[in-house]
Structures are given as structure tokens and as C-alpha cells.
Design an enzyme around this catalytic site. Structure first.
Site, PDB file in Angstrom:
ATOM      1  N   GLY A  45       0.845  -1.186   0.000  1.00  0.00           N
ATOM      2  CA  GLY A  45       0.000   0.000   0.000  1.00  0.00           C
ATOM      3  C   GLY A  45       0.877   1.231   0.000  1.00  0.00           C
ATOM      4  O   GLY A  45       2.011   1.201   0.486  1.00  0.00           O
ATOM      5  N   GLN A  50       2.977   9.880   1.294  1.00  0.00           N
ATOM      6  CA  GLN A  50       4.252   9.170   1.369  1.00  0.00           C
ATOM      7  C   GLN A  50       5.167   9.472   0.190  1.00  0.00           C
ATOM      8  O   GLN A  50       6.338   9.110   0.216  1.00  0.00           O
ATOM      9  CB  GLN A  50       4.019   7.660   1.456  1.00  0.00           C
ATOM     10  CG  GLN A  50       3.387   7.235   2.762  1.00  0.00           C
ATOM     11  CD  GLN A  50       3.235   5.742   2.807  1.00  0.00           C
ATOM     12  OE1 GLN A  50       2.252   5.195   2.316  1.00  0.00           O
ATOM     13  NE2 GLN A  50       4.204   5.070   3.398  1.00  0.00           N
ATOM     14  N   CYS A 104       5.720   0.095   7.717  1.00  0.00           N
ATOM     15  CA  CYS A 104       5.413   1.220   6.844  1.00  0.00           C
ATOM     16  C   CYS A 104       6.657   1.608   6.061  1.00  0.00           C
ATOM     17  O   CYS A 104       7.749   1.682   6.626  1.00  0.00           O
ATOM     18  CB  CYS A 104       4.929   2.403   7.694  1.00  0.00           C
ATOM     19  SG  CYS A 104       4.531   3.880   6.759  1.00  0.00           S
ATOM     20  N   LEU A 105       6.493   1.878   4.783  1.00  0.00           N
ATOM     21  CA  LEU A 105       7.624   2.274   3.947  1.00  0.00           C
ATOM     22  C   LEU A 105       8.252   3.581   4.419  1.00  0.00           C
ATOM     23  O   LEU A 105       9.444   3.805   4.224  1.00  0.00           O
ATOM     24  CB  LEU A 105       7.192   2.403   2.483  1.00  0.00           C
ATOM     25  CG  LEU A 105       6.679   1.121   1.830  1.00  0.00           C
ATOM     26  CD1 LEU A 105       6.198   1.392   0.408  1.00  0.00           C
ATOM     27  CD2 LEU A 105       7.742   0.034   1.839  1.00  0.00           C
ATOM     28  N   HIS A 146      -4.881   1.169   7.186  1.00  0.00           N
ATOM     29  CA  HIS A 146      -3.516   1.691   7.350  1.00  0.00           C
ATOM     30  C   HIS A 146      -3.277   2.859   6.384  1.00  0.00           C
ATOM     31  O   HIS A 146      -2.790   3.916   6.784  1.00  0.00           O
ATOM     32  CB  HIS A 146      -2.505   0.562   7.104  1.00  0.00           C
ATOM     33  CG  HIS A 146      -1.080   0.995   7.184  1.00  0.00           C
ATOM     34  ND1 HIS A 146      -0.264   0.656   8.239  1.00  0.00           N
ATOM     35  CD2 HIS A 146      -0.314   1.728   6.349  1.00  0.00           C
ATOM     36  CE1 HIS A 146       0.944   1.171   8.039  1.00  0.00           C
ATOM     37  NE2 HIS A 146       0.937   1.820   6.905  1.00  0.00           N
ATOM     38  N   GLU A 147      -3.633   2.666   5.116  1.00  0.00           N
ATOM     39  CA  GLU A 147      -3.417   3.724   4.114  1.00  0.00           C
ATOM     40  C   GLU A 147      -4.349   4.912   4.354  1.00  0.00           C
ATOM     41  O   GLU A 147      -3.960   6.063   4.164  1.00  0.00           O
ATOM     42  CB  GLU A 147      -3.575   3.171   2.700  1.00  0.00           C
ATOM     43  CG  GLU A 147      -2.574   2.089   2.333  1.00  0.00           C
ATOM     44  CD  GLU A 147      -1.126   2.431   2.608  1.00  0.00           C
ATOM     45  OE1 GLU A 147      -0.730   3.607   2.427  1.00  0.00           O
ATOM     46  OE2 GLU A 147      -0.360   1.535   3.011  1.00  0.00           O
ATOM     47  N   HIS A 150      -2.969   7.297   6.721  1.00  0.00           N
ATOM     48  CA  HIS A 150      -1.967   8.196   6.128  1.00  0.00           C
ATOM     49  C   HIS A 150      -2.599   9.490   5.616  1.00  0.00           C
ATOM     50  O   HIS A 150      -2.034  10.563   5.798  1.00  0.00           O
ATOM     51  CB  HIS A 150      -1.224   7.520   4.969  1.00  0.00           C
ATOM     52  CG  HIS A 150      -0.032   6.732   5.393  1.00  0.00           C
ATOM     53  ND1 HIS A 150       1.062   7.292   6.007  1.00  0.00           N
ATOM     54  CD2 HIS A 150       0.245   5.418   5.281  1.00  0.00           C
ATOM     55  CE1 HIS A 150       1.965   6.361   6.256  1.00  0.00           C
ATOM     56  NE2 HIS A 150       1.486   5.206   5.831  1.00  0.00           N
TER      57      HIS A 150
END
Length: 190
Positions: A45, A50, A104-105, A146-147, A150
Site C-alpha cells: 500500500g 508518502q 510502513c515504507l 492503514h493507508e 496516512h
């Protein structure tokens, strides 16, 4: 085009993202670039903040989480689960909350157990401008939640218990200072 991932500590990750005026940007091209960026970083995701864009858009592809799993361990919710969410709004989160270790990235090297409801009902537009309302469950719901966090300026670390937050405090500070090693493109400040 592969964008650099914005690391923990950048203010864009803490902002509530702005709605997108449909037709104002090329959502098909941007979502393709976001998928390319996500795949290059081995993610499932990626939200627009991000990559430094303060807009309500995220992409998901949970299919890799089923790769290599035995048939009985395959998560049905991830079959064919590749989507783009434009201007999403979560309408309902229902079911029992269950824990799962998230990462998370934008926060490399840190993982932690997060509890989220099993089902999510979400209203959104596709990259083609089609309006949708769908219900997702299990890991698909978790990835969406989760996304979605963000684009609301929330990170998975915000959901961790106080003890875990104290344990990762120094690692988060290192990421903020650019002291991080990743095998994908990241916008680091040194």
C-alpha cells in the site's frame, strides 16, 4: 516513474490530506507511478503523502501477501485486491478488533502490533472517476485502514502501546535525522 518515499518526521505525513478535484490531475498516470513506486519498495500500500503529495489518494495491492502461502493459508480478501482509492471516506469499521504486525515504507525497520476492526465500509472514486462504496474484510480491510490513516495524518506507530512507543523512540529519531538504510528510493535529509 518511481518517487522517493517520504520518511518519518516530514510534516506532510502529519497533515490531513486535501480532497482532489476530479479532472484536475491525471489520476491514471499518478496511480501507475504510485504502484511502480510501491512495487520498487516491496510494499502492499502507498498513500500520496508518502510521496510528498498532500492529496486524498492511495493505492493498494495485497496480492503479494498470498504468494508462497499454502492453499489453506491464503487470505481470500487479498485475491484480486489491487485498487486505487480517490477521495475515500470510511463509512463504518465493524467486527472484532484483531492484532497484526504492521510496518510502513515511511518508517523502515520498525514493526508493531496494531489492532483494527475486521471490516471496513468505504466510499471512494476509482482512478477512472467511477464512484464506489464497498465493504472489505480481513487483511484487505487492514491495508485500507492503514493507508486511510496516512491521508488523515496518522501513522501506525500512533496505534502502538506506550511501552512499544518508548522502545522505538530512538529509532524514529534516527529516521527523522536521515540515519536509515533502505533498498528503495527515499527522500532523506542529512
Amino acid at each position: 516513474m518511481i518517487y522517493p518515499i517520504i520518511p518519518y518526521g516530514d510534516p506532510v505525513l502529519r497533515k490531513v490530506a486535501a480532497p482532489i478535484e476530479l479532472g484536475s490531475i491525471d489520476l491514471i498516470k499518478l496511480s501507475e507511478d504510485m504502484f511502480e513506486t510501491m512495487y520498487a519498495a516491496s510494499g502492499v500500500g502507498l498513500a500520496a503523502p508518502q510521496i510528498g503529495m498532500d492529496i486524498r489518494l492511495f493505492v493498494v495491492d495485497g496480492r503479494p501477501m498470498n504468494e508462497g502461502e499454502k492453499d489453506e493459508d491464503v487470505d481470500e480478501s487479498l485475491i484480486g485486491f489491487k485498487k486505487v482509492f480517490v477521495n475515500p471516506t470510511i463509512l463504518e469499521e465493524t467486527g472484532d478488533e484483531w492484532g497484526f504486525e504492521e510496518g510502513c515504507l515511511s518508517i523502515p525497520g520498525i514493526r508493531g502490533e496494531v489492532y483494527r476492526p475486521e471490516y471496513v465500509k468505504i466510499h471512494y472514486w476509482t482512478e477512472q472517476g467511477e464512484e464506489r462504496t464497498d465493504i472489505f474484510e480481513s487483511l484487505a480491510a487492514r491495508i485500507i485502514q492503514h493507508e486511510y490513516d496516512h491521508i488523515e495524518g496518522i501513522l501506525f506507530t500512533d496505534h502502538l502501546n506506550p511501552v512499544k512507543k518508548r522502545l522505538i523512540k530512538n529509532k524514529l529519531s534516527d529516521i527523522t535525522r536521515g540515519k536509515v538504510s533502505v533498498d528503495y528510493k527515499m527522500k532523506l535529509t542529512r
